[in-house]
Design a protein around this motif. Structure first.
Motif, mmCIF file in Angstrom:
data_model
loop_
_atom_site.group_PDB
_atom_site.id
_atom_site.type_symbol
_atom_site.label_atom_id
_atom_site.label_comp_id
_atom_site.label_asym_id
_atom_site.label_seq_id
_atom_site.Cartn_x
_atom_site.Cartn_y
_atom_site.Cartn_z
ATOM 1 N N ASP A 342 0.829 -1.211 0.000
ATOM 2 C CA ASP A 342 0.000 0.000 0.000
ATOM 3 C C ASP A 342 0.857 1.252 0.000
ATOM 4 O OD1 ASP A 342 -2.841 -0.505 -0.053
ATOM 5 O OD2 ASP A 342 -2.592 -1.564 1.831
ATOM 6 N N GLN A 398 2.615 -9.856 10.337
ATOM 7 C CA GLN A 398 1.519 -9.141 9.683
ATOM 8 C C GLN A 398 0.234 -9.940 9.848
ATOM 9 O OE1 GLN A 398 2.207 -6.186 8.408
ATOM 10 N NE2 GLN A 398 0.128 -5.719 7.795
ATOM 11 N N ASN A 399 -0.832 -9.282 10.307
ATOM 12 C CA ASN A 399 -2.130 -9.917 10.541
ATOM 13 C C ASN A 399 -2.027 -11.083 11.533
ATOM 14 O OD1 ASN A 399 -2.917 -8.169 8.534
ATOM 15 N ND2 ASN A 399 -3.244 -9.744 6.992
ATOM 16 N N PHE A 664 -4.599 -5.830 12.907
ATOM 17 C CA PHE A 664 -4.781 -6.231 11.522
ATOM 18 C C PHE A 664 -4.293 -5.170 10.540
ATOM 19 C CE2 PHE A 664 -7.850 -5.917 7.913
ATOM 20 C CZ PHE A 664 -7.453 -7.037 7.216
ATOM 21 N N LYS A 665 -3.660 -5.600 9.483
ATOM 22 C CA LYS A 665 -3.374 -4.860 8.254
ATOM 23 C C LYS A 665 -2.439 -3.681 8.442
ATOM 24 C CE LYS A 665 -5.441 -3.185 3.994
ATOM 25 N NZ LYS A 665 -6.656 -3.035 3.192
ATOM 26 N N SER A 668 0.887 -4.308 13.332
ATOM 27 C CA SER A 668 1.307 -5.710 13.417
ATOM 28 C C SER A 668 1.544 -6.142 14.863
ATOM 29 C CB SER A 668 2.588 -5.924 12.597
ATOM 30 O OG SER A 668 3.609 -5.041 13.021
#
Length: 748
Positions: A342, A398-399, A664-665, A668
């Motif tokens: 992103d 991550q997640n 989330f997203k 972390s």
């Protein structure tokens, strides 16, 4: 205690067979996608981590707004790891001399006063007082999730995204922690009747003009002249009908490109169907100057380098001979490089160009424009090598999707394609896992009575005895069970009688009796009004979070469950809608629910909080949430990485004493919240009487004793917190004007 890590690993090969169904496929049956290959390789890495074990069980109760007491998947609360330890850097900019890096998840901007020629530390930091801290804030000398920066002609601007503002320095900062000269709160320029402008993501300036993308509100804000202060309105606001959530600006002062994650054009074929990049051959001059052409299916960001336009995104680097004339213009060179996050940026300084992708967690530097498709970066900043990702070596997950048996932690990550194991309950922040499975990509999981089940994408991994020493799963289900074909597994629930699987793509929850055979038929398939998340079972009830509309949590009774079963209660997302409105402002994309045997917990992801009910009686009665973690009250819904706040919580687990929360997203962290012990909530002398209010865990005993200085304190002795967790009020005549040093509370 400091965590120690050593490199030791071994390779295990796991063969997964797709056993044929005994029944013929029904109409509409879909074969597993190509990504679900019949074989995969799983490696198990032993880290050599050492950390203290949490052997204590915490008495007490949870309280709204309380702080977390431990953090994994990071270095600790308000700790960065140092000036060159980044955490998802999202953008890089330069004025040709200075290099500016947005170290997004560390809530800081790093500045090199001259172009770095190697992995050298920055000269100063903005948003923090020093290089070691990362707490967010809203002062002019603080930041909360800075997404992009631009510097030119002695002026610096930063998109301080989660503060919904642009920070402006009229002169280049010279010392660390230097406050901005002013801020532009973009929400204040929203037009009545339209979605408010917020979440500034991308920006550009040449020191005279300023452009800012508003991701929420779908707009490009343009100042043709430099704003005098934060009240200076934009010259115009461009709301291109194609805009969905516009992101990063690529501009050379003459041409413009702008990427979009959720464009409002017809969905393009392929995995990036909602992605788009808009191109302007000349800069827009009015609100009616929509894009000249668009490339769908790609989000491309970059900059001009030595006459070439270098664009990054979708797992590649494209080199164009100048600005393209149309969407069909092909690049002269395309390189397979892992740019796909992103947050992506490119800057030119000192004869080099510097690139960043948040998921690579380092700046990759090229000494010249690549001339070959196999070209590689010349060096990295923030990493010892161009191929070393410090997210991976530092075990930043991550997640994180957490599961526990009360003694160990298993944390899955679909993004990392990994499963992390802490053999013991860690009792220090920053502790590294003991083992890491690479090649397994769980989104969710569940533990019950020695068995561990993890699931993600189209796979389910089953261990008949939960692994604590690198054991491979006893069974892997790939693609389907019988005629149930998985799309996106987002939830797993397990109890003594059932396995339930939530399929996000199908908007269904399938429930089987026990662990199903290859051709087993579910006892129930629950068709939902929205997309289910991480589900949970306590053997009596099944909790299903639903991302709608409407956003909700549905509670099903498992006894006798069938396709036609309806929820016994549905917690909804808005006021005055039966049966319940949650905590005043409702849910916003709830991604996880947890039944811990006593309480219901809900990860209210986009409102950045966890809601808790103290008993199932409260839930079934349609009561509002009893407490909130990650927020001080119902109006506190903003994200940040503070100790008492949350940033998009998505996963929940209960270890018998403490609640674990995985974010989330866009964060972390993995946090532990422990109940607070019995304590005096209130102590005061009123009308000659000592008034006390005592709180604690439901049913917990306590004793209150007077000190030798307290006169006529009656009664002394023990008590018990009521089963509903309500406060105990105690009152007695007292001879004295102050109780500050008279009272102590002893816990049992």
């Amino acid at each position: 205690m400091k965590t120690k890590t050593s490199a030791s690993s071994f390779l295990l090969v796991l063969l997964i067979g797709l056993a044929p169904s005994r029944a013929e496929p029904t109409p509409g049956f879909r074969r597993p996608p190509k990504s679900m290959l019949p074989t995969e390789t799983v490696s198990v890495e032993r880290t050599g981590s050492q950390y203290p074990e949490a052997t204590n069980r915490f008495p007490g109760r949870f309280r709204t707004g309380q702080s977390a007491d431990l953090m994994l998947s990071g270095y600790g609360f308000n700790l960065t790891g140092g000036p060159l330890m980044f955490n998802h850097p999202s953008h890089v900019a330069s004025d040709g001399t200075r290099l500016v890096l947005c170290d997004r998840n560390n809530n800081r901007v790093l500045v090199w006063n001259s172009p770095p020629a190697s992995n050298t530390p920055p000269d100063l930091v903005l948003g923090q007082r020093d290089f070691l801290q990362n707490d967010p804030g809203s002062g002019l000398d603080q930041m909360n999730w800075p997404m992009a920066a631009s510097i030119a002609d002695g002026r610096l601007v930063v998109a301080d995204t989660d503060n919904d503002r642009v920070l402006v320095w009229n002169r280049p900062p010279t010392v660390s922690g230097q406050a901005a000269d002013f801020q532009i709160r973009i929400r204040e320029f929203s037009t009545f009747g339209t979605m408010p402008l917020s979440w500034p993501w991308g920006l550009w300036t040449d020191g005279r003009r300023l452009m800012v993308s508003a991701t929420q509100g779908g707009a490009l804000m343009v100042w043709k002249e430099w704003p005098a202060d934060g009240t200076t309105a934009p010259s115009f606001i461009l709301r291109d009908p194609a805009f969905g959530t516009p992101r990063t600006l690529t501009c050379d002062g003459v041409t413009l490109a702008l990427d979009d994650h959720n464009c409002r054009l017809p969905v393009a074929p392929g995995p990036g169907g909602t992605h788009a990049t808009y191109f302007w051959r000349s800069l827009p001059e009015s609100a009616s100057d929509t894009h000249h052409f668009v490339r769908q299916g790609s989000r491309l960001r970059g900059g001009s380098v030595d006459g070439s336009l270098v664009l990054l995104g979708e797992g590649r680097m494209e080199v164009h001979d100048g600005f393209p004339d149309s969407a069909t213009d092909a690049p002269k060179l395309s390189l397979n490089l892992p740019f796909g996050g992103d947050g992506i940026g490119l800057a030119v300084a000192g004869g080099r160009f510097y690139t960043v992708d948040e998921n690579l967690n380092r700046v990759l530097v090229f000494n010249s424009v690549p001339a070959r498709a196999d070209a590689r970066p010349d060096f990295a900043i923030g990493s010892p090598h161009v191929d070393t990702n410090t997210l991976r070596t530092g075990f930043l997950i991550q997640n994180p999707a957490v599961v526990t048996d009360g003694t160990s932690l298993w944390v899955g990550s679909d993004f990392d394609r990994s499963l992390y194991l802490w053999k013991k309950r860690p009792d220090t922040s920053g502790a590294h896992p003991d083992l890491v499975y690479r090649g397994i990509s769980p989104w969710a999981g569940a533990y019950h009575d020695g068995r561990l089940v993890m699931g993600g994408q189209g796979r389910i991994w089953i261990w008949n005895q939960a692994p604590k020493d690198g054991q491979l799963p006893d069974r892997v289900i790939a693609g389907r069970i019988g005629n149930v074909v998985f799309d996106q597994i987002r939830g797993i629930a397990l109890d003594a009688r059932h396995l339930a699987v939530a399929d996000y793509g199908q908007q269904k929850v399938h429930v089987w009796s026990g662990i199903p055979a290859t051709d087993a038929v579910p006892v129930a398939t629950l068709a939902l009004s929205g997309r289910p998340g991480r589900i949970s079972s306590d053997g009596t009830y099944l909790a299903v979070p639903i991302s709608g509309p409407p956003h909700a949590v549905a509670i099903y009774r498992l006894e006798g469950i069938t396709d036609a079963s309806q929820p016994v209660v549905t917690l909804l997302n808005r006021d005055n809608v039966p049966p319940v409105s949650v905590a005043g402002v409702g849910f916003n994309l709830p991604e996880g629910a947890l039944l811990d045997g006593t309480r219901l917990w809900v990860a209210d992801t986009s409102y950045n909080r966890v809601l808790g009910w103290n008993s199932m009686e409260e839930v079934l009665a349609g009561a509002r949430a009893s407490l909130i973690l990650g927020a001080a009250d119902t109006s506190d819904v903003g994200p940040n990485i503070g100790r008492s706040s949350l940033f998009m919580p998505g996963s929940l687990a209960w270890d018998g004493s403490c609640l674990w929360v995985g974010e989330f997203k866009f964060s972390s962290r993995l946090l532990r919240f422990s109940p607070r012990p019995v304590a005096v909530e209130r102590a005061a002398v009123e009308q000659g009487r000592l008034q006390l209010e005592i709180h604690g865990a439901p049913g917990q005993e306590f004793s209150v004793q007077s000190s030798t200085n307290l006169l006529e304190w009656k009664p002394e002795g023990t008590g018990r917190i009521p089963s509903d967790g309500s406060r105990v009020s105690v009152s007695s005549v007292v001879d004295g004007a102050s109780v500050g040093n008279f009272l102590r509370t002893l816990e049992q």
